[in-house]
Design a protein around this motif. Structure first.
Motif, PDB file in Angstrom:
ATOM      1  N   GLY A  28      16.437   7.014  12.257  1.00 25.72           N
ATOM      2  CA  GLY A  28      16.744   5.571  12.176  1.00 25.72           C
ATOM      3  C   GLY A  28      16.377   4.939  10.726  1.00 25.72           C
ATOM      4  N   ARG A  31      18.544   5.677   8.307  1.00 27.15           N
ATOM      5  CA  ARG A  31      20.006   5.034   8.807  1.00 27.15           C
ATOM      6  C   ARG A  31      21.150   6.162   8.641  1.00 27.15           C
ATOM      7  N   THR A 165      15.933   1.067  12.209  1.00 27.05           N
ATOM      8  CA  THR A 165      16.868   0.783  11.217  1.00 27.05           C
ATOM      9  C   THR A 165      16.755  -0.532  10.473  1.00 27.05           C
ATOM     10  N   THR A 168      13.851  -0.387   7.186  1.00 28.41           N
ATOM     11  CA  THR A 168      13.803   0.409   6.285  1.00 28.41           C
ATOM     12  C   THR A 168      13.449  -0.340   4.914  1.00 28.41           C
TER      13      THR A 168
END
Length: 198
Positions: A28, A31, A165, A168
């Motif tokens: 995640g 991504r 995600t 990040t």
């Protein structure tokens, strides 16, 4: 109600920090192939829970050979992944530009399947424990219990994969990735060792 009982029991088993969750989190954050990864985890749980309701748990508990194969194979897999994570964390010079490129979907899914099916504890949690708890609900309630357990799996993995995600930006610096990979290496090594000792 069996549906909610299945959901609550399943979610309490899934949220514990483990190899599979660490892998989903890392994917995640990168991504990278998030949807295939969370689907692989959730659908695998659905398959294992359904198998337990259909009676596979009773067969597994009688087969020491099957449990030993999963135990030693799973430990070897986790030690290998721990070594790769430690290499990324403590030897940044060994990381090539190719390591920053997205991994092939096939490789990611196979790794995810390894974390799922080479862990003997996943069989104890899903096939044996959830399967037996579901069957205590009788003919009418067992599949509702199983549905709740499967719903918990889908909820958790989709939340973990897609929420990560959003983090990040926190991992824009190489130091953050070194910290994460160090933690992953420690988790994998601990789990593999615990797996061999239990």
């Amino acid at each position: 109600m069996p549906l909610f009982a299945g959901f609550a029991t399943s979610i309490s088993l899934i949220v514990a920090i483990g190899a599979q969750n660490a892998f989903v989190l890392r994917q995640g954050l990168r991504r990278e192939h998030v949807l295939p990864v969370v689907l692989t985890c959730a659908l695998s749980d659905a398959l294992l829970i359904s198998s337990g309701i259909l009676g596979l748990g009773a067969l597994l508990t009688r087969s020491q050979l099957a449990l030993d194969i999963a135990k030693f194979g799973g430990a070897a897999f986790l030690y290998t992944y721990a070594a790769l994570a430690a290499r990324r964390a403590f030897n940044p010079g060994a990381i090539t530009p190719a390591d920053h490129a997205p991994a092939a979907l096939r490789s990611v899914v196979l790794t995810c399947l390894g974390f799922t099916y080479l862990n003997p504890h996943v069989y104890l949690d899903t096939v044996v424990l959830l399967g037996s708890l579901a069957n205590q609900r009788g003919t009418d309630g067992r599949w509702l219990y199983g549905l709740g357990a499967v719903a918990a799996s889908f909820t958790w993995f989709f939340a973990l994969g897609f929420f990560s995600t959003k983090l990040t930006n926190l991992f824009a610096r190489p130091r953050a990735w070194q910290f994460l990979d160090s933690a992953i290496a420690l988790i994998m090594t601990t789990l593999a060792t615990w797996m061999l000792l239990t």
